[in-house]
Enzyme design. Structure first.
Site, PDB file in Angstrom:
ATOM      1  N   ASN A   1     -18.859-105.030  46.721  1.00  0.00           N
ATOM      2  CA  ASN A   1     -19.251-104.830  45.315  1.00  0.00           C
ATOM      3  C   ASN A   1     -20.170-105.945  44.834  1.00  0.00           C
ATOM      4  O   ASN A   1     -19.928-107.121  45.089  1.00  0.00           O
ATOM      5  CB  ASN A   1     -18.015-104.817  44.426  1.00  0.00           C
ATOM      6  CG  ASN A   1     -16.901-103.999  45.013  1.00  0.00           C
ATOM      7  OD1 ASN A   1     -17.073-102.822  45.268  1.00  0.00           O
ATOM      8  ND2 ASN A   1     -15.775-104.623  45.279  1.00  0.00           N
TER       9      ASN A   1
ATOM     10  N   GLU B   1     -19.725-108.944  54.352  1.00  0.00           N
ATOM     11  CA  GLU B   1     -19.837-108.533  52.941  1.00  0.00           C
ATOM     12  C   GLU B   1     -20.968-109.282  52.263  1.00  0.00           C
ATOM     13  O   GLU B   1     -21.702-108.715  51.452  1.00  0.00           O
ATOM     14  CB  GLU B   1     -18.519-108.749  52.190  1.00  0.00           C
ATOM     15  CG  GLU B   1     -17.289-108.086  52.824  1.00  0.00           C
ATOM     16  CD  GLU B   1     -17.478-106.642  53.233  1.00  0.00           C
ATOM     17  OE1 GLU B   1     -18.240-105.917  52.564  1.00  0.00           O
ATOM     18  OE2 GLU B   1     -16.865-106.222  54.243  1.00  0.00           O
TER      19      GLU B   1
ATOM     20  N   MET C   1     -14.835-105.164  50.648  1.00  0.00           N
ATOM     21  CA  MET C   1     -15.823-104.328  49.985  1.00  0.00           C
ATOM     22  C   MET C   1     -16.867-105.186  49.282  1.00  0.00           C
ATOM     23  O   MET C   1     -16.536-106.111  48.546  1.00  0.00           O
ATOM     24  CB  MET C   1     -15.115-103.391  48.996  1.00  0.00           C
ATOM     25  CG  MET C   1     -16.043-102.472  48.247  1.00  0.00           C
ATOM     26  SD  MET C   1     -16.935-101.364  49.374  1.00  0.00           S
ATOM     27  CE  MET C   1     -18.458-101.163  48.478  1.00  0.00           C
TER      28      MET C   1
HETATM   29  N1  TRP Z   1     -18.378-101.001  52.730  1.00  0.00           N
HETATM   30  C1  TRP Z   1     -17.164-101.590  53.243  1.00  0.00           C
HETATM   31  C2  TRP Z   1     -17.593-102.506  54.354  1.00  0.00           C
HETATM   32  O1  TRP Z   1     -17.869-102.102  55.430  1.00  0.00           O
HETATM   33  C3  TRP Z   1     -16.200-100.569  53.749  1.00  0.00           C
HETATM   34  C4  TRP Z   1     -15.103-100.185  52.837  1.00  0.00           C
HETATM   35  C5  TRP Z   1     -14.310-100.994  52.134  1.00  0.00           C
HETATM   36  C6  TRP Z   1     -14.600 -98.883  52.591  1.00  0.00           C
HETATM   37  N2  TRP Z   1     -13.362-100.270  51.483  1.00  0.00           N
HETATM   38  C7  TRP Z   1     -13.524 -98.984  51.748  1.00  0.00           C
HETATM   39  C8  TRP Z   1     -14.966 -97.634  53.038  1.00  0.00           C
HETATM   40  C9  TRP Z   1     -12.801 -97.884  51.333  1.00  0.00           C
HETATM   41  C10 TRP Z   1     -14.257 -96.528  52.621  1.00  0.00           C
HETATM   42  C11 TRP Z   1     -13.189 -96.640  51.774  1.00  0.00           C
HETATM   43  O2  TRP Z   1     -17.787-103.641  54.178  1.00  0.00           O
HETATM   44 ZN    ZN Z   2     -19.924-102.932  55.611  1.00  0.00          ZN
END
Ligand code: TRP
Ligand code: ZN
Length: 872
Positions: free
Chosen positions: A268, A301, A266
């Site tokens: 963040n 990421e 993720m």
């Molecule tokens: N944005 C994340 C990615 O593609 C995807 C993601 C990570 C996500 N954790 C999640 C989506 C939990 C839904 C729920 O890099």
């Molecule tokens: Zn992504």
């Protein structure tokens, strides 16, 4: 169906800008395992002239107190429901202070604030922030976040987004830290981590001269396994500067690896949280594929920092705005770091196998979905991978230079904003002057276009004609389909294998890509002296199915002469698939491959003109999943037997050539380097052929297993022994177990191997493994390794005609419905594809889905998928 339980559908057409905006948020966390107190103070302003109340999202929160501008709010001024906090009679600008209590330890959904192996961490995308505090939980509300964390000193690291501004000790063995993120962001990019880790540090100087501290947090004792990811991060940072002129924008970039995580990783802001599977690697414990995936996900990421964070999504229907584009960027990065051709083939396989299947199934949706029940269900191969193909088509139509101009314009216009896919396409159009009107349909239309091409040759006019038609079959979500703008890349070959120049009536074409936009279109090429062999959809220039009536000889010609790896690969895949389908049609259980196919494979095994990794890809017999995707209806057990029979036939007929080639493949001490990866991948394919068709020609597997210094080769041997049921299988499994039983992440591969066993008894083995100490239903990696792999990739045992495989999956799904609905909704996918099966299996599968649908307290996640599947 009880209607009062039916979850509500959200629609793109209902989008309205927010009623209120939030400029700053100050969060204060006092952490305790079963009781975390969250104080949230936010500055809110009314947007526009209206008297609507403020409706904040919240789920599973215990409200402790609520104040407006410092004054406790009387009960009649607000209302709490299961999912909202509504406050009325508010001024233009005001401060909301809301205190809630949550229970991280009880949170098994791994969304919101939860515990992973004793460390606190958060996952807010898509709508998890509302499980932490009341908020406007939507991506178009951007605010500046300040976070204070207080916890026991046992949690030595207290992390959040941005820069650390303060830290200190407190009484009773507690301490705190404060963080400030200057970049306004939607709450889905918020993160908090508090725990005990080993820390790897490095630094990077950007082209702008900013020194960035790089910090990678891993579980205690795992430091050596983090080095590769950290180096990959630096490569990503340099690549984004070079290729897109994009540099990092904070003084610190942190990555934390956790064992309990629903997805890959993720993005963040300034504080990525990763599934440890995509961070930790050492030659002994990780395969070449693991290394490749780590580099790709680290890149993905990191690239989100611009495509996702600096420019974010207006609403979740626009998810592909950031995901499709970021996948495209990570694929380009991987291609530049390794072999472009091999990467392309692997990405194409994902589209042709998984994405085409999604289009043909109950969950079909465009890359920009129009309606959603549970957003978590839309992190799909369509949004991500087809989304990337759509960006790639824009790149193909515009060319690298104009594409780059389009990207620059996109950032120039939209930095700091929450925007739509249309905004992106418009920037590409404006920067290039190329008309993308018809092209925009790729965003709104679901399904896989089927392109049929016929040809004719006029000797007198020296003219070669391609007649193209396209049709997109109806999908579960859409009946009306319009023609798409398909960039159709082609090449024409003379009999001697030479590629011919492409001339229209005026002169030589600049571009070998045809703009195919209508239902039917004809393309003429002049100055052609003899009827050529066409290569169509070169480099898989569009995510479509292509039909052309090639003879076996034509395909063998393309395998030999085409310059493009995709065309070669696709030609051999067609030869093998056609052989399998022909035998299936005749009701056979085994087959004999033609001399033409054998000769084509023999030449590939012998050649030294091609990268070994490309040869390995081309020689891989299509998987059962790939085969079944091409059929509307089949007996899957017959298909599985025929597929294996094709591999066996190659092993039998080519044992001498294979053994000779195998002897030349001797990578030295393990290195993750393209040349060595290529040798290992070809050696893996060749060994599986021998294991299938000529076991007596195999090298001593046990000896080799004990000798090799790396997981890639060990796992290839184990997989071959398992699939072809060699007598050494049990010995290898025990030896693996003895080496790794204290390392759950590494044991995932061992679990997967057993999940893939074609032998009767696989199901009872899996059930026994449920009680094995490394296994746990609350860890998504374990569940995916054992149950996910079984259901998605073991055609013999999952699709047993006695229904035992379906029953096993159903039991697990029911268990996960409450424990972790996101994971439950993903692993059930193979059951939802019942339409492709024979009637007996269809009945069994639908029975299982009905059992799930009847569950009391069925999650939204499962409801959406199961309900759609049964409605088909
Ligand atoms: N944005 C994340 C990615 O593609 C995807 C993601 C990570 C996500 N954790 C999640 C989506 C939990 C839904 C729920 O890099
Ligand atoms: Zn992504």
């Amino acid at each position: 169906m009880k209607t009062e339980q039916t979850p509500t559908v959200k629609r793109l057409v209902d989008y309205r800008p927010p009623n209120f905006t939030i400029s700053t948020v100050e969060l204060d966390f006092v952490l305790d395992e079963s009781k975390a107190i969250v104080t949230n103070r936010m500055q809110v302003s009314r947007a526009g002239r209206h008297n609507e109340p403020l409706v904040l999202d919240g789920e599973g929160l215990t409200l402790v107190s609520l104040a407006i501008d410092g004054q406790p709010l009387p009960a009649e001024r607000f209302q709490c429901s299961d999912t909202t906090l509504t406050i009325s009679s508010l001024p233009e600008c005001f401060e909301v202070t809301v205190v809630t209590e949550i229970d991280p330890k009880a949170n098994t959904s791994l969304e919101g604030l939860y515990l992973s192996e004793g460390s606190y961490c958060t996952q807010c995308e898509a709508e998890g922030f509302r499980k932490i505090t009341y908020y406007l939980d939507r991506p178009d509300v951007l605010a500046v976040f300040t976070t204070r964390i207080e916890a026991d000193e046992k949690c030595s690291y207290l992390l959040s987004n941005g820069n650390k501004t303060e830290e200190g000790r407190l009484p009773d063995g507690r301490h705190y830290a404060s963080w400030h993120d200057p970049h306004p962001k939607p709450c889905y990019l918020f993160a908090l981590v508090a725990g005990e880790f080993d820390l790897l540090c490095d630094s990077y100087r950007t082209t702008e001269g900013r020194d960035v501290a790089l910090q990678l947090f891993v579980d205690k004792g795992n430091k050596p396994r983090g080095e590769f990811a950290l180096a990959a991060l630096k490569r990503s940072m340099a690549w984004d500067e070079q290729r897109f002129g994009l540099a990092y924008d904070l003084d610190i970039y942190m990555v934390v690896a956790v064992d309990f995580f629903n997805m890959g990783a993720m993005e963040n802001k300034g504080l990525n949280v990763f599934n440890s599977k995509y961070v930790l690697a050492e030659p002994q414990s990780a395969t070449d594929t693991d290394y490749h995936n780590i580099e790709a996900v680290i890149g993905h990421e990191y690239f989100h920092n611009w495509t996702g964070n600096r420019v974010t999504c207006r609403d979740w229907f626009q998810l592909s705005l950031k995901e499709g584009l970021t996948v495209f960027r990570d694929q380009e990065f991987s291609a530049d770091m390794g072999s472009p051709a091999v990467n392309r083939l692997q990405n194409v396989r994902v589209i042709q196998t998984q994405q085409f299947a999604e289009d043909a199934g109950p969950m079909a949706h465009p890359i920009r979905p129009a309606q959603v029940i549970e957003m978590n269900n839309f992190y799909t191969v369509t949004v991500y991978n087809k989304g990337s193909e759509v960006i790639r088509m824009i790149h193909t139509l515009l060319g690298e230079a104009s594409f780059r101009k389009g990207m620059d314009l996109y950032f120039q216009r939209h930095d700091g904003q929450a925007v739509t896919c249309d905004d992106f396409v418009l920037a590409m159009e404006d920067a290039s002057g190329i008309d993308l009107t018809t092209f925009r349909r790729w965003y709104s239309q679901s399904g896989t276009p089927e392109v049929t091409v016929t040809d004719s040759y006029d000797e007198v006019r020296e003219c070669y004609t391609l007649n193209c038609t396209q049709v997109t079959p109806t999908t579960a979500d859409q009946t009306e389909k319009a023609p798409q703008h398909i960039p159709l890349a082609i090449a024409l070959y003379a009999d001697n294998g030479e590629e011919l120049p492409l001339n229209d009536q005026v002169g030589e074409l600049q571009h070998s890509v045809l703009d195919f936009k209508q239902t039917a279109q004809t393309f003429e090429f002049f100055g052609i002296k003899q009827k050529p062999t066409p290569a169509l959809l070169v480099n898989f220039s569009a995510p479509v199915k292509l039909h052309f009536d090639y003879t076996e000889a034509d395909l063998a010609f393309l395998v030999k002469h085409a310059s493009d790896a995709y065309v070669k690969w696709s030609a051999l895949q067609s030869l093998l698939s056609e052989a399998i389908f022909a035998a299936e049609q005749k009701g056979l259980d085994s087959l004999v491959l033609s001399d033409v196919i054998i000769a084509a494979c023999e030449a590939l095994i012998k050649t030294t003109q091609l990268d070994e990794a490309i040869v390995a890809e081309i020689l891989s017999v299509p998987s059962v999943a790939t085969l079944i995707e091409q059929r509307s209806f089949s007996d899957i057990s017959r298909l599985a037997m025929l597929r294996d029979s094709a591999v066996r036939c190659l092993g039998e007929r080519l044992s001498e050539v294979i053994s000779a080639r195998l002897a030349t493949l001797r990578p030295g001490p393990y290195q993750y380097a393209a040349k060595d990866v290529a040798q290992r991948s070809l050696s893996g394919v060749l060994i599986s052929y021998l294991a299938a068709g000529a076991p007596t020609h195999l090298p001593d597997i046990v000896e080799r297993f004990n000798r090799v210094d790396n997981m890639t080769e060990k796992l290839a041997l184990l997989a071959a022994a398992n699939h072809w049921q060699l007598s050494c299988k049990e010995r290898l499994l025990s030896s693996y177990e003895a080496a790794w039983k204290h390392d759950p992440l590494v044991m995932d591969k061992w679990l997967s191997i057993q999940a893939l066993s074609p032998a009767d008894g696989a199901i009872s083995t899996i059930r026994r493994l449920f009680d094995y100490e490394v296994f746990s239903f609350s860890n998504p990696n374990r569940v995916r390794a054992l149950v996910g792999t079984f259901a998605a990739s073991n055609p013999y045992q999952f699709h047993r005609i006695d229904g035992e495989g379906y029953k096993l999956l159903t039991e697990v799904v029911i268990k996960l419905n409450k424990l972790n609905p996101q994971v439950a909704a993903r692993i059930i996918t193979p059951l939802t594809q019942w339409k492709k099966m024979d009637v007996t299996r269809q009945g069994l599968m639908k029975g299982c889905l009905q059992e799930v649908l009847a569950l009391p307290e069925l999650s939204k996640d499962l409801f959406e998928i199961v309900d759609k599947s049964l409605a088909q």
